[in-house]
Structures are given as structure tokens and as C-alpha cells.
Design an enzyme around this catalytic site. Structure first.
Site, PDB file in Angstrom:
ATOM      1  CG  ASP A  46      45.164  34.414  39.496  1.00 40.84           C
ATOM      2  OD1 ASP A  46      45.447  35.615  39.600  1.00 40.84           O
ATOM      3  OD2 ASP A  46      44.009  33.959  39.623  1.00 40.84           O
ATOM      4  CE1 TYR A  74      41.830  33.341  31.247  1.00 40.94           C
ATOM      5  CE2 TYR A  74      39.739  34.236  30.473  1.00 40.94           C
ATOM      6  CZ  TYR A  74      41.023  34.425  30.962  1.00 40.94           C
ATOM      7  OH  TYR A  74      41.499  35.698  31.160  1.00 40.94           O
ATOM      8  CG  ASP A  88      43.311  29.702  43.438  1.00 39.85           C
ATOM      9  OD1 ASP A  88      43.680  29.445  44.598  1.00 39.85           O
ATOM     10  OD2 ASP A  88      43.779  30.656  42.800  1.00 39.85           O
ATOM     11  CE1 TYR A 177      40.659  39.436  39.029  1.00 40.85           C
ATOM     12  CE2 TYR A 177      38.833  40.944  38.616  1.00 40.85           C
ATOM     13  CZ  TYR A 177      40.174  40.726  38.893  1.00 40.85           C
ATOM     14  OH  TYR A 177      41.033  41.786  39.030  1.00 40.85           O
ATOM     15  NE  ARG A 179      41.611  33.867  41.241  1.00 38.80           N
ATOM     16  CZ  ARG A 179      41.711  34.936  42.037  1.00 38.80           C
ATOM     17  NH1 ARG A 179      41.369  34.850  43.306  1.00 38.80           N
ATOM     18  NH2 ARG A 179      42.154  36.071  41.570  1.00 38.80           N
ATOM     19  CG  LEU A 198      42.343  29.886  34.537  1.00 34.76           C
ATOM     20  CD1 LEU A 198      40.981  29.712  33.868  1.00 34.76           C
ATOM     21  CD2 LEU A 198      42.295  31.067  35.519  1.00 34.76           C
TER      22      LEU A 198
END
Length: 311
Positions: A46, A74, A88, A177, A179, A198
Site C-alpha cells: 500500500d 512486517y 489504516d 492483509y 490491515r 507498516l
């Protein structure tokens, strides 16, 4: 620039994607700097996200699915007490709640997400429904059906909880994902949550110490190298690329004779005597173990070509 229209690079650049641009925007900048004809990337990030974005050049694009299937790591920072439309900080706040948590309970909740889990992809994602990306429906306020995915969270390591901010690292399977995971964590904590930071630290065996940022590439691009030295530029940029075989360092190696190598490159199956490896293997040949591609070995010793470097 007419002297060299493009360079035929083959390999992988581990780009440190900056915040605020799409993965495709980062790709286009790299493509321009490298004068590259054939370029792609795997594992979209993203605009909010930073970190490892593997850029694949030339023949490396053939092997993208193997890197896509790799585990990812991550570094995440979450704001508790607020849920947003996008999951987010780029999205409008939907709801605010008070936060009253202690570290023990937070750690306990995080542990419940380790292992096999099911996850619903977010509406603000590039997944498609009837040929249209989900984020286009989301921008129109339309919610469409999404199938749950089976994922594996290998590690979820708590770092700290300061006020309303939770920090952790996560190692997960493909298709995760962050998020959505953070949204689910917020629900279990009964206060809501969204991602504010992130960074992807690792893809497969590639680690963050191998990253190259755009600033370094811009510096080389702006050295005012004249037309007659374009191939000097080619050599400089080549030093940033990892070989295609670096995808597969964890795979067993099967070394072929020159005759078997020729048959492998023709996509012919090969029977190997006294070969006890099973599953995906690196296929090489010659004294220097020249990488030919990826094959699959059966228990009977039959080597089937899966993806060939040059065919």
C-alpha cells in the site's frame, strides 16, 4: 538517451519502497532509471507501507509466483481506540472508543492469532470482483461478497504498548492483509484499531540489509554519464541485482549432465537414477552449477520441468 533505448537486465532488485507512493509508481521509477525493457514486481505494498518490494527484471519475471508464495515479515504500529474505513490512517474515522488495556491481556490476545486462521480480505484492496478491483466498489460505498482465506501466522511478537499505540512484528504466509489482521485484533481487544505504520522487513530468505533505496539509484542516475558511457551505467546498476537463483537457495540442487540439461531446457521429463530428493528442486549444470530453472522430482526419480530460465 537514444543511444541506448533499454538494457536487458536479468535479476532481482530488493527496493526499499518509500511511504506515499504506490508499488506501481515505484516500479515505473526503477524501470526508467534502469532503462529496462521487461520489469515487474511481486507482493504489492500500500502507499502507506514501506520496505521490501522485490522488483523482477527480464527472465526473473518467469519465477515471480515462487517469490509471491514466500513467507513475509512486517513491523507494525497500531493505534488503538479508532477504526477507519480503510483500516489504516489514510481513511476516515468510523468510530472512537476508550482504551483500557494492560500488557498481559494484549499479549494474550495476540497469541490467539498465531497458527492457522481465516481472514476476510478488506474492501480497500486490489482483489477483483467481477473483474473490478474491490477498492473501486469501496470508494462508491458498495460492499461486495469476499471469500475467507486460510492463512498461517507463524510468529506475532509483541514489542511494546505505549498509551494507545501497540507495536509488534509478524511473520505470515502469502495473502495476509495486515490491515484486516489489525482490525480483527482491535475487535478482540474491544476497542478497535487501525494501522499507522507498516514496513515489510523480509520476503522469503531476503532480508532488510539487502535493500536498495530510490535515493541511491537517483544519485547514480544523476552522475551525468554521457552517451558513450551508458554501458558503464549498465555495469553500475547491475551490481544492485541479485541472481535469479537467489530465489531458491533453500531448495535442494539437482545437477544435470550436459545432455540431460539440453532435454530439461526442451521441457522434457528426465529419469534420474539414485536421486532421493522429492518435491521442488533447483536444476543446474556444469562445473559452475549454472542455474537452468526449477523442476519437480517424484519419488521414482522423475524430474519434471516446472519453470525454465531459457526455453
Amino acid at each position: 538517451m537514444d543511444y541506448v533505448k533499454y538494457f536487458n537486465f536479468n535479476g532481482i532488485l530488493l527496493l526499499d519502497k518509500p511511504k506515499g507512493i504506490t508499488s506501481n509508481c515505484a516500479l515505473q521509477q526503477v524501470k526508467r532509471i534502469f532503462f529496462a525493457k521487461k520489469v515487474g514486481y511481486t507482493g504489492s505494498l500500500d502507499p502507506l507501507a514501506t520496505g521490501m518490494l522485490p522488483i523482477l527484471f527480464g527472465n526473473a519475471t518467469k519465477f515471480s509466483r515462487y517469490l509471491t508464495n514466500s513467507i513475509k515479515k512486517y513491523h507494525v504500529i497500531v493505534k488503538l481506540g479508532e477504526t477507519t474505513v480503510t483500516g489504516d490512517l489514510s481513511g476516515e474515522i468510523l468510530k472512537k472508543r476508550s482504551v483500557c488495556l494492560n500488557i498481559h491481556n494484549v499479549k494474550k490476545i495476540l497469541k490467539t492469532f498465531v497458527g492457522e486462521i481465516k481472514q476476510t480480505p478488506p474492501m480497500f484492496s486490489a482483489l477483483k470482483y467481477k473483474g473490478i478491483p474491490l477498492y473501486k466498489y469501496a470508494r462508491l460505498g458498495i460492499s461486495v461478497p469476499r471469500k475467507n482465506r486460510n492463512l498461517i501466522i507463524y510468529q506475532l511478537n509483541f514489542i511494546q504498548l505505549i498509551d494507545n499505540f501497540l507495536e509488534f512484528t509478524i511473520v505470515c504466509s502469502k495473502g495476509t492483509y495486515i490491515r484486516s489482521l489489525v482490525d480483527d485484533v482491535g475487535k478482540k481487544l474491544k476497542c478497535g484499531a487501525h494501522v499507522i505504520y507498516l514496513c515489510r522487513l523480509q520476503v522469503g530468505l531476503y532480508v532488510s540489509s539487502q535493500l536498495i533505496n530510490l535515493t541511491k539509484l537517483y544519485f547514480i542516475e544523476n552522475q551525468n554519464i554521457n552517451q558513450t558511457h551508458r554501458f558503464y551505467l549498465f555495469n553500475m546498476l547491475s551490481t544492485f541485482l541479485l541472481p535469479i537463483s537467489s530465489f531458491f537457495l533453500e531448495y535442494p540442487i539437482v545437477k544435470l549432465t550436459s545432455q540431460d540439461a539440453d532435454n530439461f531446457k526442451k521441457k522434457l521429463c528426465i529419469y534420474l537414477v539414485n536421486c532421493f530428493k522429492i518435491g521442488l528442486v533447483q536444476v543446474t549444470t556444469g562445473k559452475k552449477n549454472i542455474f537452468l530453472g526449477i523442476g519437480r522430482l517424484s519419488a521414482l526419480g522423475l524430474l519434471t520441468p516446472e519453470c525454465i530460465l531459457l526455453s
